[in-house]
Design an enzyme around this catalytic site. Structure first.
Site: not given
Lengths: 205, 109, 100
Positions: A102, A105-107
């Site tokens: 991602c 962000c950090s999905c």
């Protein structure tokens, strides 16, 4: 709750966490019990559920098809509660290797697999794996041969992703549980592939 | 961020501290993933993280960014006010992070 | 029949060649910078979802917008890409970020 006494240094951010939490609890927005409950949920989430889905898919071609069609429903079929998860499972084949990131962000499929590892959220991984996936995978110890195309999936909106790795050779007749144990979190992200545990060298007597 | 130059991926992992897991838990509750009292969207969390000055972003840890963003969102949503936050930060700083330590010192007299 | 807020009807199909808009607005956007202006092929239609740009501003993001997964050739995206010619990158693109 970890008490930070007067002489133990703490950060501005830890101060903020306590302050925010107490304001929210005082106003009845959250309760300490609910916070503890949510913490327990995430502590209990790990790659095991993803590994279980992979092992089932390796043994049951019809389940595999359903999983590739609708990953969230396939998770629920095995009894994993993942409300609202829009999961796309991408299949590794001799012609293609999949890897997930991602960049924004950090999905990550958190409700299925838990909190992602630190490196997945790092600037280095997010910047580089889209641009030079082969080099990044090599740094992880995974050499992808040129004949195997790499598919990078940037998890930038509402979908979440998991890799279905190829079943390693030499696992014929293995139980579902034994197969699942081969599938690590890194295999589900695509920076590793399942490997048979190395046999200890036999001593020559 | 995709495609920008960066160094090697550092793979060392650490177990999350309790305070970090509490931030994570508060996010889940406030976004309504669990608990049924949705007060914000994850999109607002992301927007506020993106609004952090780049120099700060790089110096902050993952949950440092989350706790700042969550608090900002609660102010934006009117759940808490800046003044309430100011007073609470001062009070917590004065007594120490845990209310238990304060109670203990009272009963020790 | 009740009048519900219907999602915008998808106008692209799987296999269509589409180009991502080259724009740099303010606010919260989920179309990565690196893919703006590039062309790819629709790999699947993911469904319709509330617009994250609006959700980020405390608005409801309705009507839902069609979201596509679009496949791009890495060699088209990155100058001097040093992998295989068949390497691809697949990204979710909202319909309003696809150029007419």
């Amino acid at each position: 709750m970890k008490a930070a006494g007067r002489y133990e240094p703490y950060s501005y951010f830890q101060l903020m966490e306590v302050s925010l939490r107490e304001l929210l609890v005082d106003k009845g927005i959250v309760t300490e019990d609910a916070i503890a409950g949510a913490m327990a949920i995430m502590r209990a989430r790990g790659p095991e559920r993803g590994a279980a889905m992979v092992a089932r898919a390796w043994l049951d071609p019809a389940y595999k098809e359903r999983m590739l069609e609708n990953g969230g429903a396939a998770a629920e079929e095995l009894g994993f509660e993942v409300p609202g998860l829009k999961l796309i499972v991408v299949e590794n084949t001799p012609k293609q290797h999949n890897v997930i990131v991602c960049t924004l962000c950090s999905c990550y499929p958190r409700m299925l697999l838990g909190i992602p590892p630190e490196w997945y959220k790092s600037r280095a991984y997010r910047s580089r794996v889209v641009r030079e996936p082969r080099k990044v995978l090599a740094e992880f110890g995974l050499k992808v041969p040129p004949k195997q195309a790499i598919r990078v999936h940037d998890s930038n909106a509402d979908m979440r992703y998991m890799v279905l790795p190829m079943r390693p050779a030499g696992t014929e007749g293995w139980s579902e549980q034994r197969l699942a144990a081969l599938v690590t979190r890194d295999c589900l992200i695509g920076v590793a592939v399942p490997a048979l545990p190395k046999k200890p060298k036999s001593r020559k007597s | 961020m995709g495609g920008l130059p960066a160094g090697k991926v550092r793979r060392a992992e650490h177990a999350y501290d309790d305070w970090e897991l509490r931030v994570d838990a508060m996010m889940m509750l406030l976004v309504g993933v669990v608990g049924g009292n949705k007060r914000m969207t994850v999109d607002e969390l992301r927007k506020n993280i993106e609004s952090l000055p780049p120099a700060d972003y790089d110096k902050m840890g993952y949950y440092d960014r989350w706790v700042i963003s969550l608090t900002q969102t609660m102010i934006q949503r009117g759940v808490i006010t800046t003044d309430e936050l100011a007073k609470k930060l001062a009070a917590v700083e004065k007594r120490g992070l845990s209310p238990i330590s304060r109670r203990r010192s009272k009963s020790a007299r | 029949m009740t009048m519900q807020k219907l999602g915008t009807v998808p106008i692209y199909n799987v296999g269509d060649r589409v180009r991502v808009r080259k724009a740099a607005p303010l606010g919260h956007v989920r179309t990565p910078f690196y893919i703006r202006g590039h062309a790819g092929v629709v790999e699947r239609i993911c469904g319709a979802f509330a617009n994250p740009e609006e959700l980020a501003q405390q608005r409801d993001g309705l009507p839902k917008q069609p979201l596509y997964r679009v496949r791009f050739k890495q060699k088209d995206v990155w100058p001097g890409y040093r992998g295989s010619r068949s390497d691809v990158i697949e990204i979710e693109i909202f319909q309003h970020w696809i150029e007419a």
